[in-house]
Motif scaffolding. Structure first.
Motif, short mmCIF file in Angstrom:
data_model
loop_
_atom_site.label_atom_id
_atom_site.label_comp_id
_atom_site.label_asym_id
_atom_site.label_seq_id
_atom_site.Cartn_x
_atom_site.Cartn_y
_atom_site.Cartn_z
N ILE A 73 33.62 33.77 39.17
CA ILE A 73 33.89 34.19 40.68
C ILE A 73 34.87 35.08 40.76
O ILE A 73 34.97 36.19 41.26
CB ILE A 73 33.54 33.29 41.40
N LEU A 77 35.42 39.24 41.85
CA LEU A 77 36.20 39.18 42.75
C LEU A 77 37.73 40.39 42.31
O LEU A 77 37.50 41.76 43.34
CB LEU A 77 37.08 38.35 43.50
N CYS A 78 38.09 39.77 42.26
CA CYS A 78 39.62 40.59 40.68
C CYS A 78 38.68 42.98 40.19
O CYS A 78 38.90 43.36 40.07
CB CYS A 78 39.89 40.42 39.89
#
Length: 86
Positions: A73, A77-78
Motif C-alpha cells: 500500500i 500511495l507514494c
C-alpha cells in the motif's frame, strides 16, 4: 586467425547483494520480493531500466518485515518511477 566478437547482454541484472536476496527469498519471501524490486535492472539494447521509489525504502523494508501488505500500500500511495539510463 579469425576474431569473432559475440555480445549478448542478459536482460536482467541485480545491483544489490545476492546473498541477502537469496536468504530473504527463502526465509522471508515478501522481503525478498521488495529487495528484488528495489535492486533489479532490466537491460534492453543500450538502455537500463529500473524502478525508483518516491518515498523512503527504509519504511518499505520495515513494513515488509512486520506486515507486508502495508508495504504494498505504501508503494502504491507514494508511487514508483521507471528510470531509463543509457
Amino acid at each position: 586467425m579469425r576474431v569473432v566478437n559475440t555480445r549478448h547482454v542478459y536482460p536482467l541484472n541485480y545491483a544489490g547483494n545476492l546473498f541477502w536476496l537469496i536468504f530473504f527469498a527463502i526465509f522471508w519471501p515478501p522481503l525478498g520480493a521488495f529487495l528484488f524490486i528495489k535492486n533489479a535492472r532490466f537491460v534492453k539494447n543500450d538502455s537500463t531500466f529500473y524502478l525508483r521509489y518516491r518515498g523512503s525504502w527504509c519504511w518499505v523494508i520495515f513494513w515488509a518485515i512486520l506486515f507486508f501488505p502495508i508495504a504494498v500500500i505504501l508503494i502504491a500511495l507514494c508511487g514508483v518511477d521507471v528510470i531509463e539510463e543509457k
